[in-house]
Scaffold this motif. Structure first.
Motif, PDB file in Angstrom:
ATOM      1  N   GLU A 136       0.830  -1.195   0.000  1.00  0.00           N
ATOM      2  CA  GLU A 136       0.000   0.000   0.000  1.00  0.00           C
ATOM      3  C   GLU A 136       0.870   1.253   0.000  1.00  0.00           C
ATOM      4  N   ILE A 137       0.274   2.345  -0.443  1.00  0.00           N
ATOM      5  CA  ILE A 137       0.976   3.629  -0.464  1.00  0.00           C
ATOM      6  C   ILE A 137       0.234   4.596   0.450  1.00  0.00           C
ATOM      7  N   LEU A 138       0.976   5.319   1.275  1.00  0.00           N
ATOM      8  CA  LEU A 138       0.359   6.289   2.171  1.00  0.00           C
ATOM      9  C   LEU A 138      -0.330   7.385   1.359  1.00  0.00           C
ATOM     10  N   LYS A 149      10.077  12.585   0.127  1.00  0.00           N
ATOM     11  CA  LYS A 149       8.696  12.978   0.371  1.00  0.00           C
ATOM     12  C   LYS A 149       8.451  13.193   1.857  1.00  0.00           C
ATOM     13  N   TYR A 150       7.646  14.214   2.159  1.00  0.00           N
ATOM     14  CA  TYR A 150       7.232  14.500   3.522  1.00  0.00           C
ATOM     15  C   TYR A 150       5.702  14.554   3.549  1.00  0.00           C
ATOM     16  N   PHE A 151       5.117  13.913   4.559  1.00  0.00           N
ATOM     17  CA  PHE A 151       3.674  13.755   4.639  1.00  0.00           C
ATOM     18  C   PHE A 151       3.101  14.622   5.770  1.00  0.00           C
ATOM     19  N   PRO A 206       5.842  18.598   8.640  1.00  0.00           N
ATOM     20  CA  PRO A 206       5.556  17.327   7.961  1.00  0.00           C
ATOM     21  C   PRO A 206       6.573  16.250   8.334  1.00  0.00           C
ATOM     22  N   MET A 207       6.156  14.984   8.182  1.00  0.00           N
ATOM     23  CA  MET A 207       6.982  13.852   8.585  1.00  0.00           C
ATOM     24  C   MET A 207       7.498  13.092   7.366  1.00  0.00           C
ATOM     25  N   SER A 208       8.740  12.676   7.423  1.00  0.00           N
ATOM     26  CA  SER A 208       9.284  11.798   6.387  1.00  0.00           C
ATOM     27  C   SER A 208       8.747  10.384   6.628  1.00  0.00           C
ATOM     28  N   LEU A 209       8.880   9.522   5.633  1.00  0.00           N
ATOM     29  CA  LEU A 209       8.430   8.133   5.779  1.00  0.00           C
ATOM     30  C   LEU A 209       9.189   7.450   6.912  1.00  0.00           C
ATOM     31  N   GLU A 210      10.471   7.752   7.029  1.00  0.00           N
ATOM     32  CA  GLU A 210      11.276   7.166   8.106  1.00  0.00           C
ATOM     33  C   GLU A 210      10.735   7.555   9.478  1.00  0.00           C
ATOM     34  N   GLU A 211      10.318   8.801   9.636  1.00  0.00           N
ATOM     35  CA  GLU A 211       9.767   9.262  10.909  1.00  0.00           C
ATOM     36  C   GLU A 211       8.405   8.619  11.195  1.00  0.00           C
ATOM     37  N   ILE A 212       7.598   8.429  10.160  1.00  0.00           N
ATOM     38  CA  ILE A 212       6.307   7.768  10.339  1.00  0.00           C
ATOM     39  C   ILE A 212       6.500   6.329  10.788  1.00  0.00           C
ATOM     40  N   LEU A 213       7.459   5.636  10.184  1.00  0.00           N
ATOM     41  CA  LEU A 213       7.745   4.251  10.563  1.00  0.00           C
ATOM     42  C   LEU A 213       8.324   4.182  11.979  1.00  0.00           C
ATOM     43  N   GLU A 214       9.161   5.157  12.337  1.00  0.00           N
ATOM     44  CA  GLU A 214       9.720   5.202  13.687  1.00  0.00           C
ATOM     45  C   GLU A 214       8.617   5.405  14.714  1.00  0.00           C
TER      46      GLU A 214
END
Length: 459
Positions: A136-138, A149-151, A206-214
């Motif tokens: 899936e893609i956020l 990318k930053y979300f 905004p959050m990077s994908l790495e930060e969201i996973l963390e």
């Protein structure tokens, strides 16, 4: 664990040979526990005589029910994420519930098996592609900067439009979130300190994908439901919490300072926290990490949180009130203030004294408006090539990015002498001034930016 594995194998028509079974979980010196080992152990037993089968490239995780079905566990996501970051895992076999969470991790192939028979079939078949899970893609609003990318999300559960008055506090909140600066708010009870603090997480950068996973990993380790919303963590321990629950305890268990990484750690009624806890925060606030040392282990956690706190001006809380009379004498007030040491306060970027006047309600500002300004400042910081936002800049980066004009240099030197600013205090002033300049879209720090920054220093 053994009983569950045995039951699952028997239900699936496996006949145990008249042999002693020994399972080796290597390396033996590391303590291991958890039901996520069930699937791997069951497969090793079920396929022990299949010498031609090789599945060294695959990692198997899952808890086995007594009927052989495979379940998700809280530790699977953080374990897989850690292995991927170390470059040790590229292919993983899990149940569908686990796959939904893992699908947000990049650079891995996920295969789904929902029971033991399906797992055995997966190992034996050559056509493994039919077990492959579609990732899936956020789906959130995004900003792409320097190839990353930053979300961010624009659903503001708690909105600043309901905060009456307190224009200076709202401005301080915007600076705090735009640059990841530590903030203390002092004011009478009911003036809006906690109300503002609870709205900060919705207007953060905004959050990077790495930060969201963390963030999701920390949720799993805290035995909470994992989500992948680009809303940063907000931790608010009570002042009666123990030192180990805040800093980390036995068996190197994570405390609030680690669980709030990349988010906000909020201390309400700050002086009521034990002094040993307040003083222990100096290291994670300064170094953005904390080392938990125990007899058998040492674990280093990142602590890049924004420290936000609220306190009353005196024990009774009415010293700054315009309608109530303070009942405290000078000795009680001084004793109350002395609970916060100078070295601790020196680590605070923004110190704000709030009044209790709500007469000025004309300048109503929404979280959407504040967040828009924060995002613009975020883009400006990242466009300069900063890895960290202004509040977390290193000494080397301060020299590189916090550039003053000639007039500002003279003002800073006068402030250093008049206010006896320490080296750390000067750096704090520069970092806050850099954020104010970014909010004003200034390339270098101007006189106005610096004066505003100095205005937020504790006197």
């Amino acid at each position: 664990m053994i009983d569950r594995v045995k039951s699952a194998l028997l239900v699936n028509n496996f006949k145990f040979p008249p042999l002693k079974i020994t399972v080796n979980l290597s390396p033996s010196e590391i303590s291991k526990k958890g039901t996520h080992f069930d699937l791997a152990i069951a497969l090793q037993i079920a396929l022990f005589d299949e010498q031609k089968l090789k599945f060294d490239d695959f990692y198997f995780f899952g808890e086995l029910a007594l009927d052989g079905s495979i379940k998700d566990t809280t530790l699977i996501f953080p374990m897989v994420l850690s292995l991927v970051k170390q470059g040790l895992l590229k292919k993983v076999v899990v149940c569908e519930n686990s796959a939904i969470k893992l699908s947000n991790i990049p650079n891995i192939e996920i295969y789904v098996v929902n029971n033991l028979n399906s797992a055995i079939e997966f190992v034996k078949t050559e056509n493994k592609e039919r077990f492959l899970y579609k990732k899936e893609i956020l789906e959130y609003k995004t900003i792409e900067l320097n190839g990353e990318k930053y979300f961010y999300d624009t659903n503001y559960t708690e909105d600043f439009r309901y905060v009456l008055g307190q224009d200076m506090a709202k401005y301080a909140a915007m600076i705090c979130t735009a640059g990841n600066h530590n903030l203390i708010m002092e004011g009478s009870p009911g003036c809006g300190k906690s109300m503002i603090a609870k709205r900060l997480q919705y207007i953060l950068a905004p959050m990077s994908l790495e930060e969201i996973l963390e963030k999701a990993k920390l949720q799993a380790l805290d035995f909470k439901d994992v989500d992948f919303y680009p809303i940063r963590a907000f931790r608010s321990p009570h002042h009666t919490a123990t030192k180990s629950s805040i800093l980390g305890g036995t068996n190197s268990k994570m405390g609030e300072v680690a669980l709030s990484n990349n988010g906000i750690l909020f201390f309400d009624e700050l002086p009521h926290f034990p002094s040993n806890i307040i003083e222990a925060l100096r290291e994670p606030l300064e170094d953005n990490k904390i080392l938990i040392s125990r007899v058998n282990s040492k674990v280093l956690y990142e602590t890049k949180f924004i420290f936000v706190s609220a306190l009353n001006p005196c024990p009774c809380g009415n010293r700054l009130s315009s309608v109530k009379e303070c009942r405290c004498n000078e000795l009680e007030i001084q004793r109350y203030k002395n609970r916060l040491s100078e070295p601790f306060l020196d680590r605070i970027d923004l110190y704000l004294v709030m009044n209790d006047s709500f007469n000025d309600n004309k300048n109503i500002v929404s979280s959407a408006e504040l967040h828009e300004s924060v995002i613009k400042a975020f883009i400006k910081q990242k466009s300069r090539g900063q890895k960290e936002l202004n509040g977390k800049l290193s000494d080397e980066d301060i020299k590189k990015y916090c550039i003053l004009d000639d007039e500002s240099k003279e003002i800073l030197e006068k402030a250093r002498i008049n206010y006896s600013l320490s080296f750390r205090s000067i750096n704090k002033v520069l970092k806050v001034a850099r954020t104010i300049a970014d909010l004003n879209n200034n390339d270098i720090i101007t006189k106005s930016d610096l004066l505003k920054s100095l205005n937020f220093r504790r006197r």
